[in-house]
Design a protein around this motif. Structure first.
Motif, PDB file in Angstrom:
ATOM      1  N   ARG A 235      -2.939   6.832  -7.303  1.00 53.67           N
ATOM      2  CA  ARG A 235      -2.206   8.184  -7.428  1.00 53.67           C
ATOM      3  C   ARG A 235      -0.761   8.415  -7.239  1.00 53.67           C
ATOM      4  NH1 ARG A 235      -5.209  11.903  -3.096  1.00 53.67           N
ATOM      5  NH2 ARG A 235      -5.263   9.821  -2.227  1.00 53.67           N
TER       6      ARG A 235
ATOM      7  N   ASN B  90       1.120  -1.258  -0.061  1.00 51.21           N
ATOM      8  CA  ASN B  90       0.062  -0.033   0.113  1.00 51.21           C
ATOM      9  C   ASN B  90       0.920   1.382   0.085  1.00 51.21           C
ATOM     10  OD1 ASN B  90      -1.508   2.254   0.810  1.00 51.21           O
ATOM     11  ND2 ASN B  90      -2.816   1.137   2.202  1.00 51.21           N
TER      12      ASN B  90
ATOM     13  N   ARG C 200      -1.737   0.835  -9.839  1.00 51.25           N
ATOM     14  CA  ARG C 200      -2.122  -0.494  -9.279  1.00 51.25           C
ATOM     15  C   ARG C 200      -1.842  -1.631 -10.183  1.00 51.25           C
ATOM     16  NH1 ARG C 200      -7.880  -0.518  -8.375  1.00 51.25           N
ATOM     17  NH2 ARG C 200      -7.660  -2.656  -7.663  1.00 51.25           N
TER      18      ARG C 200
ATOM     19  N   ASP D  82      -5.221   3.748  -4.517  1.00 50.58           N
ATOM     20  CA  ASP D  82      -6.020   4.396  -5.282  1.00 50.58           C
ATOM     21  C   ASP D  82      -5.156   4.805  -6.551  1.00 50.58           C
ATOM     22  OD1 ASP D  82      -4.318   6.508  -4.818  1.00 50.58           O
ATOM     23  OD2 ASP D  82      -5.634   7.585  -3.581  1.00 50.58           O
TER      24      ASP D  82
END
Length: 166
Positions: free
Chosen positions: A63, A17, A67, A61
């Protein structure tokens, strides 16, 4: 939900993450591979052993980083307990998360120059990949042998395992 065993495990999927660990900063600092990653206690961690395939998945997300799959490599050994000092290397964004790490698995996972994005994974028909169905699940996640077979068409050639000094 299928139980994981030696017969259906294609690869472990370890989630990064970017709000917790800054992979971009690590790469910009010259880190070209991941050598360990935190995992939660449980039967999955107990199944991890040297020679199993591993994927590094960036969540979030999109940004900070796209991903998708950012690393392809190997588990280098069984999960080890940490004493609180082991994971004190830079690039952690969330220091509370860093301090909460109790277990880590040794890895040899070279970071890809370009990721295999979540859009490419979905386009390959893998919307049922656990990391997509349960994005908030704990590490490790996994891909079945069938899912990995499909993913391997998107990935670069699997790297050789890291040579160990004699």
């Amino acid at each position: 939900m299928a139980m994981i065993d030696e017969g259906n495990l294609g690869a472990w999927v370890l989630k990064c993450n970017p709000e917790v660990y800054d992979l971009r900063a690590a790469v910009e600092a010259g880190i070209d591979h991941v050598d360990s990653w935190s995992v939660r206690p449980g039967y999955r961690a107990d199944l991890m052993r040297a020679g199993q395939k591993a994927l590094l998945w960036v969540s979030g997300d999109g940004r900070r980083l796209a991903r998708g799959i950012w690393g392809v490599g190997w588990v280098e050994g069984g999960v080890r307990r940490l004493d609180g000092q082991d994971e004190d290397r830079g690039h952690w964004v969330d220091q509370a998360a860093r301090r909460s790490v109790r277990l880590a698995v040794p890895l040899w996972v070279p970071v890809l120059a370009e990721p295999v994005t979540v859009a490419e994974v979905r386009a390959a028909g893998l919307a049922d990949l656990e990391v997509l169905r349960m994005p908030q699940g704990a590490n490790p996640s996994w891909a079945s042998t069938e899912q990995l077979e499909t993913l391997e068409h998107l990935l670069p050639e699997w790297p050789a395992r890291r040579p160990h000094p004699a």
